[in-house]
Design a protein around this motif. Sequence first.
Motif, PDB file in Angstrom:
ATOM      1  N   LYS A 108       0.848  -1.188   0.000  1.00  0.00           N
ATOM      2  CA  LYS A 108       0.000   0.000   0.000  1.00  0.00           C
ATOM      3  C   LYS A 108       0.883   1.236   0.000  1.00  0.00           C
ATOM      4  O   LYS A 108       1.783   1.362   0.847  1.00  0.00           O
ATOM      5  CB  LYS A 108      -0.911   0.013   1.230  1.00  0.00           C
ATOM      6  CG  LYS A 108      -1.841   1.207   1.309  1.00  0.00           C
ATOM      7  CD  LYS A 108      -2.891   1.182   0.230  1.00  0.00           C
ATOM      8  CE  LYS A 108      -3.850   2.345   0.378  1.00  0.00           C
ATOM      9  NZ  LYS A 108      -4.889   2.330  -0.707  1.00  0.00           N
ATOM     10  N   ILE A 109       0.645   2.098  -0.975  1.00  0.00           N
ATOM     11  CA  ILE A 109       1.334   3.377  -1.023  1.00  0.00           C
ATOM     12  C   ILE A 109       0.289   4.457  -0.817  1.00  0.00           C
ATOM     13  O   ILE A 109      -0.748   4.458  -1.482  1.00  0.00           O
ATOM     14  CB  ILE A 109       2.061   3.576  -2.369  1.00  0.00           C
ATOM     15  CG1 ILE A 109       3.091   2.470  -2.579  1.00  0.00           C
ATOM     16  CG2 ILE A 109       2.742   4.947  -2.399  1.00  0.00           C
ATOM     17  CD1 ILE A 109       3.753   2.500  -3.947  1.00  0.00           C
ATOM     18  N   THR A 110       0.565   5.376   0.076  1.00  0.00           N
ATOM     19  CA  THR A 110      -0.377   6.432   0.350  1.00  0.00           C
ATOM     20  C   THR A 110       0.369   7.728   0.643  1.00  0.00           C
ATOM     21  O   THR A 110       1.572   7.721   0.912  1.00  0.00           O
ATOM     22  CB  THR A 110      -1.289   6.067   1.538  1.00  0.00           C
ATOM     23  OG1 THR A 110      -2.370   6.997   1.616  1.00  0.00           O
ATOM     24  CG2 THR A 110      -0.518   6.098   2.849  1.00  0.00           C
ATOM     25  N   GLU A 111      -0.345   8.812   0.583  1.00  0.00           N
ATOM     26  CA  GLU A 111       0.242  10.093   0.938  1.00  0.00           C
ATOM     27  C   GLU A 111      -0.074  10.397   2.396  1.00  0.00           C
ATOM     28  O   GLU A 111      -1.112   9.966   2.920  1.00  0.00           O
ATOM     29  CB  GLU A 111      -0.286  11.194   0.023  1.00  0.00           C
ATOM     30  CG  GLU A 111       0.125  11.012  -1.430  1.00  0.00           C
ATOM     31  CD  GLU A 111      -0.321  12.161  -2.307  1.00  0.00           C
ATOM     32  OE1 GLU A 111       0.167  12.267  -3.443  1.00  0.00           O
ATOM     33  OE2 GLU A 111      -1.166  12.970  -1.845  1.00  0.00           O
ATOM     34  N   LYS A 112       0.813  11.151   3.014  1.00  0.00           N
ATOM     35  CA  LYS A 112       0.561  11.493   4.408  1.00  0.00           C
ATOM     36  C   LYS A 112      -0.754  12.255   4.517  1.00  0.00           C
ATOM     37  O   LYS A 112      -1.172  12.952   3.598  1.00  0.00           O
ATOM     38  CB  LYS A 112       1.718  12.297   4.998  1.00  0.00           C
ATOM     39  CG  LYS A 112       1.920  13.663   4.412  1.00  0.00           C
ATOM     40  CD  LYS A 112       3.067  14.366   5.140  1.00  0.00           C
ATOM     41  CE  LYS A 112       3.245  15.786   4.597  1.00  0.00           C
ATOM     42  NZ  LYS A 112       4.326  16.505   5.331  1.00  0.00           N
ATOM     43  N   SER A 113      -1.396  12.050   5.627  1.00  0.00           N
ATOM     44  CA  SER A 113      -2.691  12.609   6.004  1.00  0.00           C
ATOM     45  C   SER A 113      -3.870  11.825   5.421  1.00  0.00           C
ATOM     46  O   SER A 113      -5.025  12.101   5.765  1.00  0.00           O
ATOM     47  CB  SER A 113      -2.845  14.093   5.625  1.00  0.00           C
ATOM     48  OG  SER A 113      -3.128  14.243   4.245  1.00  0.00           O
ATOM     49  N   GLN A 114      -3.582  10.838   4.567  1.00  0.00           N
ATOM     50  CA  GLN A 114      -4.656   9.990   4.060  1.00  0.00           C
ATOM     51  C   GLN A 114      -4.950   8.859   5.043  1.00  0.00           C
ATOM     52  O   GLN A 114      -4.173   8.561   5.950  1.00  0.00           O
ATOM     53  CB  GLN A 114      -4.274   9.403   2.700  1.00  0.00           C
ATOM     54  CG  GLN A 114      -4.094  10.438   1.604  1.00  0.00           C
ATOM     55  CD  GLN A 114      -5.342  11.211   1.351  1.00  0.00           C
ATOM     56  OE1 GLN A 114      -6.398  10.651   1.049  1.00  0.00           O
ATOM     57  NE2 GLN A 114      -5.265  12.536   1.480  1.00  0.00           N
ATOM     58  N   ALA A 115      -6.095   8.218   4.826  1.00  0.00           N
ATOM     59  CA  ALA A 115      -6.486   7.078   5.647  1.00  0.00           C
ATOM     60  C   ALA A 115      -6.128   5.778   4.923  1.00  0.00           C
ATOM     61  O   ALA A 115      -6.234   5.699   3.693  1.00  0.00           O
ATOM     62  CB  ALA A 115      -7.974   7.115   5.929  1.00  0.00           C
ATOM     63  N   VAL A 116      -5.682   4.791   5.696  1.00  0.00           N
ATOM     64  CA  VAL A 116      -5.383   3.471   5.134  1.00  0.00           C
ATOM     65  C   VAL A 116      -5.989   2.410   6.034  1.00  0.00           C
ATOM     66  O   VAL A 116      -6.186   2.627   7.240  1.00  0.00           O
ATOM     67  CB  VAL A 116      -3.875   3.213   4.983  1.00  0.00           C
ATOM     68  CG1 VAL A 116      -3.273   4.102   3.921  1.00  0.00           C
ATOM     69  CG2 VAL A 116      -3.158   3.356   6.306  1.00  0.00           C
ATOM     70  N   ALA A 117      -6.283   1.261   5.443  1.00  0.00           N
ATOM     71  CA  ALA A 117      -6.839   0.153   6.208  1.00  0.00           C
ATOM     72  C   ALA A 117      -6.231  -1.154   5.738  1.00  0.00           C
ATOM     73  O   ALA A 117      -6.009  -1.343   4.536  1.00  0.00           O
ATOM     74  CB  ALA A 117      -8.359   0.111   6.064  1.00  0.00           C
ATOM     75  N   PHE A 118      -5.979  -2.031   6.692  1.00  0.00           N
ATOM     76  CA  PHE A 118      -5.412  -3.340   6.410  1.00  0.00           C
ATOM     77  C   PHE A 118      -6.368  -4.397   6.945  1.00  0.00           C
ATOM     78  O   PHE A 118      -6.983  -4.208   7.997  1.00  0.00           O
ATOM     79  CB  PHE A 118      -4.045  -3.521   7.093  1.00  0.00           C
ATOM     80  CG  PHE A 118      -3.116  -2.354   6.937  1.00  0.00           C
ATOM     81  CD1 PHE A 118      -2.470  -1.815   8.035  1.00  0.00           C
ATOM     82  CD2 PHE A 118      -2.881  -1.787   5.696  1.00  0.00           C
ATOM     83  CE1 PHE A 118      -1.606  -0.742   7.907  1.00  0.00           C
ATOM     84  CE2 PHE A 118      -2.022  -0.709   5.556  1.00  0.00           C
ATOM     85  CZ  PHE A 118      -1.384  -0.189   6.662  1.00  0.00           C
ATOM     86  N   TRP A 119      -6.436  -5.512   6.226  1.00  0.00           N
ATOM     87  CA  TRP A 119      -7.362  -6.574   6.611  1.00  0.00           C
ATOM     88  C   TRP A 119      -6.602  -7.855   6.902  1.00  0.00           C
ATOM     89  O   TRP A 119      -5.588  -8.152   6.266  1.00  0.00           O
ATOM     90  CB  TRP A 119      -8.364  -6.786   5.477  1.00  0.00           C
ATOM     91  CG  TRP A 119      -9.328  -7.896   5.699  1.00  0.00           C
ATOM     92  CD1 TRP A 119     -10.454  -7.885   6.460  1.00  0.00           C
ATOM     93  CD2 TRP A 119      -9.255  -9.217   5.137  1.00  0.00           C
ATOM     94  NE1 TRP A 119     -11.096  -9.097   6.411  1.00  0.00           N
ATOM     95  CE2 TRP A 119     -10.368  -9.934   5.610  1.00  0.00           C
ATOM     96  CE3 TRP A 119      -8.342  -9.858   4.296  1.00  0.00           C
ATOM     97  CZ2 TRP A 119     -10.610 -11.258   5.251  1.00  0.00           C
ATOM     98  CZ3 TRP A 119      -8.578 -11.170   3.935  1.00  0.00           C
ATOM     99  CH2 TRP A 119      -9.710 -11.859   4.411  1.00  0.00           C
ATOM    100  N   CYS A 120      -7.109  -8.615   7.870  1.00  0.00           N
ATOM    101  CA  CYS A 120      -6.493  -9.881   8.253  1.00  0.00           C
ATOM    102  C   CYS A 120      -7.561 -10.924   8.518  1.00  0.00           C
ATOM    103  O   CYS A 120      -8.543 -10.654   9.234  1.00  0.00           O
ATOM    104  CB  CYS A 120      -5.635  -9.701   9.496  1.00  0.00           C
ATOM    105  SG  CYS A 120      -4.982 -11.249  10.195  1.00  0.00           S
ATOM    106  N   ASP A 121      -7.362 -12.109   7.967  1.00  0.00           N
ATOM    107  CA  ASP A 121      -8.242 -13.244   8.232  1.00  0.00           C
ATOM    108  C   ASP A 121      -7.395 -14.338   8.871  1.00  0.00           C
ATOM    109  O   ASP A 121      -6.530 -14.916   8.207  1.00  0.00           O
ATOM    110  CB  ASP A 121      -8.879 -13.749   6.950  1.00  0.00           C
ATOM    111  CG  ASP A 121      -9.991 -14.747   7.216  1.00  0.00           C
ATOM    112  OD1 ASP A 121     -10.427 -15.428   6.275  1.00  0.00           O
ATOM    113  OD2 ASP A 121     -10.437 -14.863   8.381  1.00  0.00           O
ATOM    114  N   PRO A 122      -7.584 -14.624  10.145  1.00  0.00           N
ATOM    115  CA  PRO A 122      -6.720 -15.605  10.825  1.00  0.00           C
ATOM    116  C   PRO A 122      -7.033 -17.031  10.404  1.00  0.00           C
ATOM    117  O   PRO A 122      -8.003 -17.279   9.680  1.00  0.00           O
ATOM    118  CB  PRO A 122      -7.082 -15.385  12.292  1.00  0.00           C
ATOM    119  CG  PRO A 122      -8.521 -14.956  12.252  1.00  0.00           C
ATOM    120  CD  PRO A 122      -8.633 -14.118  11.018  1.00  0.00           C
ATOM    121  N   ILE A 123      -6.239 -17.945  10.867  1.00  0.00           N
ATOM    122  CA  ILE A 123      -6.492 -19.356  10.645  1.00  0.00           C
ATOM    123  C   ILE A 123      -7.818 -19.714  11.324  1.00  0.00           C
ATOM    124  O   ILE A 123      -8.079 -19.279  12.459  1.00  0.00           O
ATOM    125  CB  ILE A 123      -5.339 -20.212  11.192  1.00  0.00           C
ATOM    126  CG1 ILE A 123      -4.081 -19.971  10.338  1.00  0.00           C
ATOM    127  CG2 ILE A 123      -5.693 -21.687  11.229  1.00  0.00           C
ATOM    128  CD1 ILE A 123      -2.823 -20.620  10.871  1.00  0.00           C
TER     129      ILE A 123
END
Lengths: 118, 115
Positions: free
Chosen positions: B11-26
């Motif tokens: 993920k590349i983003t500019e500062k002050s932007q919002a980012v989200a990451f997703w995780c699905d565990p075992i």
Amino acid sequence: AQTVTQSQPEMSVQEAETVTLSCTYDTSESNYYLFWYKQPPSRQMILVIRQEAYKQQNATENRFSVNFQKAAKSFSLKISDSQLGDTAMYFCAFMKQRGGGSNYKLTFGKGTLLTVNP
Amino acid sequence: EAEVAQSPRYKITEKSQAVAFWCDPISGHATLYWYRQILGQGPELLVQFQDESVVDDSQLPKDRFSAERLKGVDSTLKIQPAELGDSAMYLCASSSRDLAKNIQYFGAGTRLSVL
């Protein structure tokens, strides 16, 4: 707070030879676990070996073995018959049981980059 | 073999932007962890969930980071606003409720670059 120290930022070894990675830790706990994790370039971290502090016998997994010295708070990893696929960042990690149930936290060292040369 | 799934990988983003990451565990793993790994260092725990409850978020910068695991399965880590210093690898891990199996399994991570 627990700390984990890996004093060798980088190491190299020739294929088929043996190498030992060092790890020391600091804790006042008596019951804990120690791990070595391997993180190959651009790939996910995987468990290499696990040691329970109350067990005096050193853990082994195929070519990987540890030298666990509880009094010295030392936990080194020995890799025998090194293979090219062993090239990776190796992290030593400490875990104590926190609270009840499965509330475990891993504290990692900064890692040792191991390169296996052909 | 079951794995911990994470997206996106990069993920590349500019500062002050919002980012989200997703995780699905075992599947079946009750405990889920989010770690941040700065280049050249070991991972550091940001937040730990037991089912849907937060067990430890003491190292989570709560002014800009948030994490949720609403149904006790998959999880989202959000940063808003992103800062240059947030550039790092964000790793998700999961472990079984079984005390004899206190092994954490890691996903491949999301590498975040903040420009």
